[in-house]
Design a protein around this motif. Structure first.
Motif, short mmCIF file in Angstrom:
data_model
loop_
_atom_site.label_atom_id
_atom_site.label_comp_id
_atom_site.label_asym_id
_atom_site.label_seq_id
_atom_site.Cartn_x
_atom_site.Cartn_y
_atom_site.Cartn_z
N ILE A 127 -6.51 2.98 -2.54
CA ILE A 127 -6.59 1.97 -0.97
C ILE A 127 -6.31 0.95 -0.62
CG2 ILE A 127 -8.72 2.32 1.22
CD1 ILE A 127 -9.86 4.81 0.08
N HIS A 128 -5.70 0.63 0.41
CA HIS A 128 -5.60 -0.38 0.81
C HIS A 128 -6.02 -1.05 1.36
CE1 HIS A 128 -3.68 -4.80 -0.03
NE2 HIS A 128 -3.19 -4.83 1.45
N LYS A 129 -6.85 -2.09 2.16
CA LYS A 129 -7.14 -3.16 3.37
C LYS A 129 -6.08 -4.04 3.87
CE LYS A 129 -12.08 -1.82 3.51
NZ LYS A 129 -13.50 -2.35 2.51
N TYR A 131 -6.24 -5.80 7.24
CA TYR A 131 -6.93 -6.01 9.00
C TYR A 131 -5.78 -6.93 9.77
CZ TYR A 131 -10.64 -6.74 5.08
OH TYR A 131 -10.97 -6.70 3.86
N ASP A 174 -11.93 -9.49 -4.92
CA ASP A 174 -11.12 -7.74 -3.99
C ASP A 174 -9.53 -9.25 -3.70
OD1 ASP A 174 -13.05 -5.99 -3.38
OD2 ASP A 174 -13.22 -7.10 -1.59
#
Length: 183
Positions: A127-129, A131, A174
């Motif tokens: 998973i990559h966040k 925004y 992160d």
């Protein structure tokens, strides 16, 4: 209204369009993209306007078409950097892109994108966040007495402020993992 956003990846318009579902959002896109047959059909089908990068008659026609579309209620998106950054930093905004909002007397909706450059990283697993933050609108009445350079600086400043907030709230580990391609 016209959306002005920083531009990280080629997929940015899709994320913004998803955030505005229910609105017939179209974009002003570089004319070169319209040369790809399948993409050309999708772009024209969704109301996008082709803008040639040079100063010529087609470019002027695209500007007039864009003003007319916004005046008739078509929300448009534009990336005032003029190109993708592939990072969480912004290039200078092209002040001329804000003349569209001035002439159409449209509200401006600034959008801040952050960490989008890791979503399609080659070899990425997991998973990559990314925004997307929709900033408060800038009403025409608030900026109507400013020139396009001042409006550009104002909008860029608001987006930069949000970029700085994102940088401050993402833990260092992160960020390191994003840089190293592990996240």
């Amino acid at each position: 209204f016209i959306i002005y956003s920083n531009h990280i990846e080629y997929t940015d318009p899709f994320y913004i369009k998803t955030a505005f579902k229910g609105k017939p959002l179209a974009y002003i896109a570089k004319a070169e993209v319209f040369k790809i047959p399948v993409i050309k059909s999708v772009l024209f089908g969704s109301g996008c306007i082709a803008l040639s990068r040079g100063i010529d008659r087609r470019g002027l026609e695209a500007v007039h078409q864009s003003i007319h579309a916004v005046e008739n209620g078509q929300p448009l998106g534009i990336f005032p950097e003029g190109t993708r950054s592939y990072s969480n930093t912004m290039a200078d905004f092209k002040p001329g892109s804000f003349k569209l909002a001035l002439r159409a007397k449209a509200d401006i909706v600034p959008i801040c994108l952050y960490n989008m450059h890791g979503i399609f990283r080659k070899g990425r697993l997991g998973i990559h966040k990314g925004y997307l933050h929709i900033l408060p609108s800038l009403r025409y009445e608030e900026y109507k007495d400013l020139d396009s350079r001042a409006i550009s600086d104002l909008v860029k400043g608001r987006i930069q402020e949000q970029l700085d907030k994102f940088k401050a709230t993402i833990p260092d580990n992160d960020l390191r993992e994003v840089r190293e391609g592990r996240k």
